[in-house]
Structure formats: structure tokens, C-alpha cells
Design an enzyme around this catalytic site. Structure first.
Site, PDB file in Angstrom:
ATOM      1  N   GLU A   1      55.850  -0.284  73.523  1.00  6.28           N
ATOM      2  CA  GLU A   1      57.314  -0.243  73.336  1.00  6.28           C
ATOM      3  C   GLU A   1      57.871   0.403  74.588  1.00  6.28           C
ATOM      4  OE1 GLU A   1      59.068  -1.490  70.948  1.00  6.28           O
ATOM      5  OE2 GLU A   1      57.552  -1.926  69.440  1.00  6.28           O
TER       6      GLU A   1
ATOM      7  N   CYS B   1      65.989   3.712  74.208  1.00  2.00           N
ATOM      8  CA  CYS B   1      65.525   2.490  74.848  1.00  2.00           C
ATOM      9  C   CYS B   1      66.430   1.314  74.520  1.00  2.00           C
ATOM     10  CB  CYS B   1      64.108   2.188  74.391  1.00  2.00           C
ATOM     11  SG  CYS B   1      63.980   2.191  72.603  1.00  2.00           S
TER      12      CYS B   1
HETATM   13  P1  NAD Z   1      57.452   8.322  79.878  1.00  2.00           P
HETATM   14  O1  NAD Z   1      56.892   6.978  80.105  1.00  2.00           O
HETATM   15  O2  NAD Z   1      57.655   9.216  81.034  1.00  2.00           O
HETATM   16  O3  NAD Z   1      56.515   9.127  78.879  1.00  2.00           O
HETATM   17  C1  NAD Z   1      56.130   8.601  77.619  1.00  2.00           C
HETATM   18  C2  NAD Z   1      54.851   9.287  77.182  1.00  2.00           C
HETATM   19  O4  NAD Z   1      53.828   8.986  78.114  1.00  2.00           O
HETATM   20  C3  NAD Z   1      54.936  10.811  77.109  1.00  2.00           C
HETATM   21  O5  NAD Z   1      54.142  11.253  76.036  1.00  2.00           O
HETATM   22  C4  NAD Z   1      54.330  11.231  78.431  1.00  2.00           C
HETATM   23  O6  NAD Z   1      53.771  12.528  78.378  1.00  2.00           O
HETATM   24  C5  NAD Z   1      53.248  10.175  78.617  1.00  2.00           C
HETATM   25  N1  NAD Z   1      52.876   9.954  80.008  1.00  2.00           N
HETATM   26  C6  NAD Z   1      53.636  10.138  81.114  1.00  2.00           C
HETATM   27  N2  NAD Z   1      52.924   9.823  82.212  1.00  2.00           N
HETATM   28  C7  NAD Z   1      51.696   9.443  81.789  1.00  2.00           C
HETATM   29  C8  NAD Z   1      50.520   8.981  82.450  1.00  2.00           C
HETATM   30  N3  NAD Z   1      50.463   8.875  83.764  1.00  2.00           N
HETATM   31  N4  NAD Z   1      49.468   8.661  81.697  1.00  2.00           N
HETATM   32  C9  NAD Z   1      49.519   8.750  80.371  1.00  2.00           C
HETATM   33  N5  NAD Z   1      50.585   9.169  79.678  1.00  2.00           N
HETATM   34  C10 NAD Z   1      51.673   9.509  80.377  1.00  2.00           C
HETATM   35  O7  NAD Z   1      58.796   8.111  79.057  1.00  2.00           O
HETATM   36  P2  NAD Z   1      59.813   9.208  78.534  1.00  2.00           P
HETATM   37  O8  NAD Z   1      60.606   9.708  79.690  1.00  2.00           O
HETATM   38  O9  NAD Z   1      59.131  10.212  77.663  1.00  2.00           O
HETATM   39  O10 NAD Z   1      60.729   8.333  77.565  1.00  2.00           O
HETATM   40  C11 NAD Z   1      61.751   7.521  78.024  1.00  2.00           C
HETATM   41  C12 NAD Z   1      61.286   6.089  78.166  1.00  2.00           C
HETATM   42  O11 NAD Z   1      60.761   5.643  76.922  1.00  2.00           O
HETATM   43  C13 NAD Z   1      62.415   5.150  78.499  1.00  2.00           C
HETATM   44  O12 NAD Z   1      61.987   4.228  79.456  1.00  2.00           O
HETATM   45  C14 NAD Z   1      62.678   4.449  77.175  1.00  2.00           C
HETATM   46  O13 NAD Z   1      63.271   3.182  77.284  1.00  2.00           O
HETATM   47  C15 NAD Z   1      61.321   4.385  76.590  1.00  2.00           C
HETATM   48  N6  NAD Z   1      61.393   4.216  75.132  1.00  2.00           N
HETATM   49  C16 NAD Z   1      61.073   2.996  74.607  1.00  2.00           C
HETATM   50  C17 NAD Z   1      61.183   2.795  73.238  1.00  2.00           C
HETATM   51  C18 NAD Z   1      60.863   1.457  72.615  1.00  2.00           C
HETATM   52  O14 NAD Z   1      60.700   1.405  71.411  1.00  2.00           O
HETATM   53  N7  NAD Z   1      60.760   0.385  73.375  1.00  2.00           N
HETATM   54  C19 NAD Z   1      61.590   3.848  72.406  1.00  2.00           C
HETATM   55  C20 NAD Z   1      61.901   5.067  72.980  1.00  2.00           C
HETATM   56  C21 NAD Z   1      61.792   5.239  74.353  1.00  2.00           C
END
Ligand code: NAD
Length: 489
Positions: free
Chosen positions: A262, A296
Site C-alpha cells: 500500500e 495516502c
Molecule cells: P515510509 O515509507 O518512510 O515508512 C513506512 C514504514 O517503513 C515505517 O515503518 C518505516 O520505519 C519503514 N521504513 C522506512 N525506511 C525503511 C527501509 N529502508 N527499510 C525498511 N523499512 C523502512 O513512509 P511514512 O513516511 O511512514 O508514511 C507516509 C507514506 O505512506 C506516504 O507515502 C503515504 O502515501 C504512504 N501511505 C500509504 C497508504 C496506503 O494505504 N496506500 C496508507 C498510509 C500511508
């Protein structure tokens, strides 16, 4: 703690007990911690254990010990545990909501809304747990039978973002448990407390040790690969940015781990010349400002027919002006702070870049001079289709507005993005609504609605917004593997 958490202070105490692995609370193997900040004040207020590579492998061990027994637990019994979880979460709604306000910043009313949405996944999947339907087909050759059944996929790693600390976790935990899979949840390091509180609630509801493990970590790029390298892990369900999701898909390729993704969005919000403008503005306020725009599915671009653009912009800016900024627990506040200083800085930068490219700031545009990561609701009009602020996920209370002249042009603009999560359109002509909804490249479309999330509906994106669906009947299938049994008799 031996008694159930009942107050916000109890929740904090639960979260301070450490990582939740194999039904026990423990510190990180190297005693590392994560400092959690209150976005309303920018001050740290809690410190939680940060899992190491050693800890996440301990979580895999626990999940592995619990896997067979959980897979063999009667679906009805699994469903009843999920139902109890729903009831406990409903009972503790205010306490959870206060915790969400503290670590994430949204208003108390919105946090309660998230709890209602988030807990509903447990009720929905308590009902789905007993609907693992397969099929029996008579083979074309007639003398054979094709039997297909769904079996739990196995140990599932769940990775969630900070923007909905409860709902993004429940949307994954509930279907995984319904399907019979043990899980390892790694919540975002900005918001680990709600996820740890959830572990306590799931334990109280009767989830056996090892079936749910919660391992916050601020060393994601080190510990997540450790999980994906372990051959016992069979599923990765990730919610977060497209950039990180792409990296994880590459990591998952080594052991060919099944992935549900997602990812980010770039939702267009279309207003046609025949729309009810007041209704469209109400929808725009929700689609843009819910969660401070940090969603998102937040409307990321407003595409408005030139004939109604001025009317829409006027009413939208007036509505934005009525919003009070402040700490999420304060009465009368309609918009809380952004998650962190970087998010606030990004809003400042977008306004500058947009203004340089010729956009007009109709309302807002500033970070108020006060502690915390606030930013005013902002409407940018006269944004050109080649503006450098387009094509990126804004993730804040900022609405760029572009005008169009024809339906074809509107569809072309809407689809001019690598993303395809949500879209919104306003028209009083239902035939046009359905025609445009079918032409838009996105997993979800709201017609005359600014709010589309529903646990009973399939949530997910196309293009670079993701793979798979959460919620609905489809959500549990992400955690099931189809087995085909060829039979003759
Ligand atoms: P992010 O991608 O920075 O982090 C998401 C998760 O991944 C966190 O738990 C983070 O600690 C982990 N993470 C970060 N870097 C990583 C790596 N290198 N390896 C493994 N895990 C890692 O996103 P965010 O800033 O927490 O959230 C915002 C983003 O999430 C936006 O792009 C938003 O659109 C998206 N989002 C999507 C949905 C959906 O259902 N499509 C829902 C909510 C948020």
C-alpha cells in the site's frame, strides 16, 4: 503490567515495557531506544525499546513456534478472539485516541474516527475468518475434479507508517490472524506507542503468545532485510512510501516473499462544471484536510473546470479560513500539527516553489510562529500543468488548483501521474461520473464523496501505488495461499 491498561497513563506504561515478543515484554538486546516526540510541542515524551537484528529474529522464532497451532485453531475461535479485540478497542476508544493525539498530532475527534475505522477491521475479519471459501470444479475432462482451498501463507511481516498509528496496523493484523497467520509488526518509529498498546489489547482478547509480535525499531534498513532474509518469513505486507516499498520489493525477491504493498498516492480531485459547488467544497475539506492532509488518499491536486474555478476557489478558501490550528486535545481545534519538523519545512518549500512558478496563494501559506510543527491550510490557485510542485505527494494541508476545459482534458490530467491510489470527482451527472470513474487509472474513486475508506471495501492502488487490497473479502486472501488438489474418484 498485569492489569489491563485503562487510562492514557496505563497505555504509556504498557508501551514502556519494551518489545512484545512471544507474549512477553522485553528490552532491546542492546538496550537501544527510540525517543518519541509530541508534534504539538516538539518535545520528547516517551522512550521505547528499539529492536535490533537479534530481536527481530527472536520474533521470527516465536512466530514460528506459534504458527502451526494458530493455523489449526478453529476459524470460529480465531474469529471470536478478533471480535473480543474489536470490543476491547471500542471500550478503550478514548484512551487509544488520546495516545494517537500525543504521538501523531491529529485532533482528538479525528483520532476517535481512526479508532472507529481501525477497530472495525477486527469486527469485519472476525466475520471473514469463517468464510475461507474454496471451490470444487468438474474438470473439462469430466472424470477429474479440481479442488482449490485457501491455506494460511505463514509468518507475515507487517510494516506500517506513522499517519494512522492504529488503523494501518489493524488493517493488516486482523486479516492475517483471521487467515491463520502469525505476525511480526514493525510500526513507524515516530508512532510506536499505539502499536504496543494494541499488543496488550490483543493479548487480553486471547491471542496466544507468539501469534502477534510487535518490534518498533529506528533501524529499519538494518532489521527489515534480516526479516526478509529469513526463509521462515513468507509474507510482507507494507504500507508506506513508494520509494521504500520499491526497495522492499527488491529485498523480497531473494526468497520470493509474497508482497502486498500500500504505497503513495497523488489523488486528483475533479470538479466538473455541473457539480454542486458547496457539496464539492465540503468533500474537498475532508479529502484535503483530514489527518492534516497526511493521508495516502488525500486529494493532492484539484482539477476544476474553468467555468466554476473562481466560485470553487472562493468557497474553498473561506472554508479553510474557519479552521483553528492547535494541539489535538484542545476543544475547537480543527487541525493539529504535522508529524515533524521536516514535514513543516517541506510545506514552506512547496509554497515557495509554487509561487516562483506563478501560483497565487489564496489562503494560508505560512507556518505560524509557535512551538510545534503547524502549517496553515493553504490553497494555491493558477497552478500550471507543468508546475514543479505537481507529481509529488504533498502530505500536508495544501491544495494546488489547476483548471481544465473539457472532460477529456480532465481525465488526461488526472492520469498524468505514476501513482493510482484514490481519485475523487464531483458532478451531478451520474452517467458522466461513472464514465470518468472507469477512465481514471486508480484503485479507488469517490463520486460526490470526499471520504471513501470503509473496512468492507477493497482498499488499494494501481500503477506505483501498490499491489493487492486490504479490507473487504479480498483482504484475507492476501494472507492465504491457494492450494489445488487434483482428484479422481
Ligand atoms: P515510509 O515509507 O518512510 O515508512 C513506512 C514504514 O517503513 C515505517 O515503518 C518505516 O520505519 C519503514 N521504513 C522506512 N525506511 C525503511 C527501509 N529502508 N527499510 C525498511 N523499512 C523502512 O513512509 P511514512 O513516511 O511512514 O508514511 C507516509 C507514506 O505512506 C506516504 O507515502 C503515504 O502515501 C504512504 N501511505 C500509504 C497508504 C496506503 O494505504 N496506500 C496508507 C498510509 C500511508
Amino acid at each position: 503490567m498485569s492489569t489491563r491498561p485503562r487510562t492514557p497513563a496505563d497505555f504509556m506504561e504498557v508501551a514502556n515495557q519494551g518489545l512484545y515478543i512471544g507474549g512477553e515484554w522485553r528490552p532491546s538486546s542492546d538496550n537501544a531506544t527510540i525517543e518519541v516526540r509530541d508534534p504539538a510541542t516538539a518535545e520528547p515524551f516517551a522512550s521505547v525499546a528499539s529492536a535490533s537484528g537479534h530481536d527481530v529474529i527472536a520474533a521470527v522464532e516465536s512466530a514460528s513456534d506459534a504458527a502451526e497451532s494458530w493455523a489449526n485453531t478453529a476459524p470460529r475461535e480465531r474469529g471470536e478472539i478478533l471480535r473480543r479485540t474489536f470490543e476491547l478497542m471500542a471500550d478503550l476508544e478514548d484512551e487509544y485516541a488520546a495516545l494517537i493525539v500525543k504521538e501523531m498530532g491529529k485532533t482528538f475527534a479525528e483520532s476517535k474516527g481512526e479508532m472507529r475505522y481501525g477497530s472495525e477491521f477486527f469486527r469485519w475479519f472476525s466475520e471473514e475468518a469463517v468464510r475461507n471459501d474454496g471451490s470444487l470444479t468438474i474438470a473439462p475432462a469430466a472424470d477429474k475434479r479440481i479442488i482449490a482451498i485457501g491455506q494460511p501463507i505463514g509468518i507475515s511481516v507487517l510494516i506500517t507508517p506513522w499517519n494512522f498509528p492504529a488503523a494501518m496496523a489493524t488493517r493488516k493484523i486482523a486479516p492475517a490472524l483471521a487467515a491463520g497467520c502469525p505476525v511480526i509488526l514493525k510500526p513507524a518509529s515516530d508512532t510506536p506507542l499505539t502499536a504496543l498498546a494494541l499488543a496488550a489489547t490483543l493479548e487480553e482478547a486471547g491471542v496466544p503468545p507468539g501469534v502477534v509480535n510487535v518490534v518498533p525499531s529506528n533501524r529499519s534498513s538494518e532489521v527489515v532485510p534480516r526479516l526478509l532474509e529469513d526463509q521462515r518469513v513468507r509474507k510482507l505486507s507494507f504500507t508506506g512510501s513508494t520509494a521504500v516499498g520499491r526497495q522492499l520489493l527488491i529485498g523480497a525477491a531473494t526468497n520470493v516473499v509474497s508482497c502486498s504493498m500500500e504505497l503513495g498516492g497523488d489523488a486528483p480531485f475533479l470538479v466538473f462544471e455541473d457539480a454542486d459547488i458547496a457539496d464539492a467544497v465540503d468533500g474537498a475539506m475532508v479529502a484535503k484536510l483530514r489527518n492534516g492532509g497526511q493521508s495516502c488518499i488525500a486529494a493532492n491536486r484539484f482539477l476544476v473546470h474553468a467555468a466554476v474555478a473562481e466560485d470553487f476557489a472562493g468557497q474553498f478558501s473561506e472554508a479553510m479560513r474557519t479552521i483553528t490550528l492547535g494541539p489535538g486535545m484542545q476543544a475547537g481545534v480543527g487541525l493539529g500539527p504535522l508529524i515533524n519538523a521536516a514535514a513543516q519545512e517541506e510545506m514552506r518549500e512547496i509554497v515557495d516553489v509554487a509561487a516562483d512558478a506563478g501560483a497565487s496563494v489564496r489562503v494560508g501559506g505560512n507556518a505560524p510562529d509557535r512551538p510545534g510543527y503547524y502549517f496553515e491550510p493553504t490553497l494555491l490557485s493558477d497552478v500550471l500543468t507543468d508546475s514543479p510542485i505537481l507529481g509529488r505527494e504533498i502530505f500536508g494541508p495544501m491544495a494546488p488548483m489547476i483548471t481544465f476545459e473539457t472532460e477529456e482534458e480532465a481525465i488526461e490530467l488526472a492520469n498524468d501521474t505514476v501513482h493510482g491510489l484514490a481519485s475523487y470527482l464531483y458532478t451531478t451527472d451520474l452517467a458522466r461520473g461513472l464514465r470518468v470513474a472507469e477512465a481514471i487509472e486508480s484503485g479507488m474513486v469517490g463520486i460526490n464523496r470526499g471520504m471513501i475508506s470503509d473496512p468492507a471495501a477493497p482498499f488499494g492502488g494501481v500503477k506505483q501505488s501498490g499491489l493487492g487490497r486490504e479490507g473487504s473479502h479480498e483482504g484475507m486472501k492476501e494472507f492465504l495461499e491457494t492450494k489445488y488438489i487434483a482428484a479422481s474418484w
